[in-house]
Design a protein around this motif. Sequence first.
Motif, PDB file in Angstrom:
ATOM      1  N   ASP A   1      -6.210  -0.512  -4.439  1.00 42.24           N
ATOM      2  CA  ASP A   1      -5.650  -1.038  -3.190  1.00 42.24           C
ATOM      3  C   ASP A   1      -6.632  -2.037  -2.592  1.00 42.24           C
ATOM      4  O   ASP A   1      -7.605  -1.652  -1.959  1.00 42.24           O
ATOM      5  CB  ASP A   1      -5.365   0.092  -2.202  1.00 42.24           C
ATOM      6  CG  ASP A   1      -4.520  -0.396  -1.021  1.00 42.24           C
ATOM      7  OD1 ASP A   1      -4.218  -1.602  -0.964  1.00 42.24           O
ATOM      8  OD2 ASP A   1      -4.161   0.426  -0.170  1.00 42.24           O
ATOM      9  N   GLU A   2      -6.405  -3.278  -2.807  1.00 46.89           N
ATOM     10  CA  GLU A   2      -7.260  -4.369  -2.324  1.00 46.89           C
ATOM     11  C   GLU A   2      -8.745  -4.032  -2.475  1.00 46.89           C
ATOM     12  O   GLU A   2      -9.484  -4.025  -1.506  1.00 46.89           O
ATOM     13  CB  GLU A   2      -6.967  -4.660  -0.843  1.00 46.89           C
ATOM     14  CG  GLU A   2      -5.484  -4.808  -0.592  1.00 46.89           C
ATOM     15  CD  GLU A   2      -5.171  -5.628   0.639  1.00 46.89           C
ATOM     16  OE1 GLU A   2      -6.056  -6.374   1.088  1.00 46.89           O
ATOM     17  OE2 GLU A   2      -4.034  -5.540   1.118  1.00 46.89           O
TER      18      GLU A   2
ATOM     19  N   SER B   1       0.836  -1.207   0.000  1.00 49.22           N
ATOM     20  CA  SER B   1       0.000   0.000   0.000  1.00 49.22           C
ATOM     21  C   SER B   1       0.863   1.245   0.000  1.00 49.22           C
ATOM     22  O   SER B   1       0.542   2.228  -0.674  1.00 49.22           O
ATOM     23  CB  SER B   1      -0.896   0.026   1.233  1.00 49.22           C
ATOM     24  OG  SER B   1      -1.747  -1.079   1.237  1.00 49.22           O
TER      25      SER B   1
HETATM   26 MG   LIG Z   1      -2.314  -2.380   2.437  1.00 53.65          MG
END
Ligand SMILES: [Mg+2]
Lengths: 276, 361
Positions: free
Chosen positions: B158-159, B43
């Motif tokens: 991000d995910e 991240s």
């Molecule tokens: Mg992360």
Amino acid sequence: MTSKARKSLICWGALSPIVVVILFPYATMLSTALKHKDEIFTFEQTWWPREFYLGNFADLLFERGFGQAIFNSLYISVGATLLSSAVAIPAAYALSRLRMPGKGAFRNYLLITQMISPIVLIIGLFRMFAYFGMINDPHALIIAHSAFYMAFAVWMLQSYFDTIPKDLEEAAWLDGASRTRAFISVFLPLCLPGVAVTALFTFVNSWNEYAMSLTMLRDASSQTAPVKIAFLTGTLYETEWNIIMAATLMATVPVAIIFASIQNYLVRGLSLGGVK
Amino acid sequence: MAAIEISKVVKTFGAVKVLDGIDVEVKDREFIVLVGPSGCGKSTLLRMIAGLESISGGQVAIGGRRVNEVGPQERDLAMVFQSYALYPHMTAAENMGFSLKLRNRPAGEVREAVLDAARRLHLTALLDRYPRQLSGGQRQRVAMGRAIVRDPSAFLFDEPLSNLDAKLRAHMRIEIRQLHDALGATSVYVTHDQVEAMTMADRIVVMNAGRIEQVGTPIELFDTPANLFVAGFLGAPTMNFSGGAVVRDDAGELRIALQVSPRTLPLPDTGSLDEGAEIVLGMRPQHIEIVGEDVQDGVIDAEVRAIEQTGCETNLIVAFGDVEWTIQSHHRVLAATGDAIRLRLDPARVHLFDKQTEKRL
Ligand SMILES: [Mg+2]
Ligand SMILES: Nc1ncnc2c1ncn2[C@@H]1O[C@H](COP(=O)(O)OP(=O)(O)OP(=O)(O)O)[C@@H](O)[C@H]1O
């Protein structure tokens, strides 16, 4: 009886002593304020006035300049609220969002300032405002009040700001919004409940403040409502309870109305973080 | 769309170095997936590309332009957050149109763009709803919509699927990949889910503890992992490992002796190994064959510890010495706990790693 009705009955029953304690002063105020002077000093007291007499209010407003006092109070409280919000919102935003050294120390410092009683500082403040020639100037009180209640406002706003996800502003930046634009379009609308509650606290504190107002505002025409009420009691031969009660009623009712009307907001703002 | 070059990027938080010399080149129209265990810095790297995190060292360039000092507003990227980060006080349509409104596009044009994105994502009926009135999957779509209404240089994820249930996730995987292809986009996608990495990526970047372990296509990484970490990270169930050494048998041939198996295994032709070399042998659960007593060469004798039937495949947990391996078979295996079982390791599919450097041999 349904179980829900029974439950609320029990709740009200349990709460009723508190309700009585809270409402008793208001009832006395209202009942006394609506009575003619002659009716107050009788042997047998009644709650209900013989007639709804509004002369006390008229007397207050037209004879004793209480309207001016209410206006002064309003001017100072609104001014103090605006000034302290204008400084506290950016300060709290910076504390909540920016990486700064000494942030924890600053927060503690704000807390410590709250432990000093304003009374201790009054002489110093008086001398300072006297030096600037601001005695009898309501703006002196606007400055003093906003300074005094600012620490609390910053503290409270920061707690509220911390609950608003940082993602939202970051998303706005990536969408192309400048920091200022993201603050105005995304951040402010979301923290409005917190700002409202904080502003209200500042307003009420400023509205009720007595000692500083008494010291800084020497002229009868510049007095605020709480000071004016105190002066009403000081007649030599008699205490005009009807007038005093009418005045206290006029000074407390606006605050009560504001509180009641934004109650929903208040609950939302006070349950910090519960906003989803 | 544009290429993204990340060169020698370093990130420190105070005294802690969380990224240490990252080099990745995302080509134009490429779908790059960053994977790695939690806390490895995925991240952080994505946020540095986005401009949300300052760059402590090295350089990030988008479309050939160095952007280290450029704010997130000017990088022309679109990002889908794990939390979706939808503006709660705006409707789905307003959320999606916000970026265009900021660019002062005429209202009609904004509406057209929003409608177009909504059609692609099957959101047309939900445009007037506020985020709190949407389900998790619908919010995810709105977040996607917000990213695609304008035509950014690259998409960052991000995910984005980690809050969805398994079925919806599998569906959105395909949909995101199709969207990427249809838009001719450049995408950087962060996940810790190796299935997402394997199925979506053109190339995968495997990260660990702030460093890149390997970059390659999913098949490259699966077939020829560069080191023990990558070998153990990709593939489910995970690869089996056992320590061993290279020995010379009576006939003078080099063979592998596993620490806990009395039998030796034929040595795959790596050319670089000599007698006495210490190695770690890796074997994917799918590449181990269960054989009868008659097979003698290249086998291990083990004992069945547990059996899991999933319907289409059978997972066996077997043990030899103190080593536990998993075997996956597409046949129904008739074995019971405690049975002796003979396993053959396909020499062509054995992975060998140096014990000291953990690098592939
Ligand atoms: Mg992360
Ligand atoms: N603001 C920060 N201050 C200090 N350390 C940080 C900060 N942000 C992240 N870190 C650290 O940097 C490392 C990498 O964090 P990062 O969020 O990039 O991990 P990740 O790979 O995305 O993990 P996950 O899969 O759990 O999301 C972690 O060890 C984390 O503790």
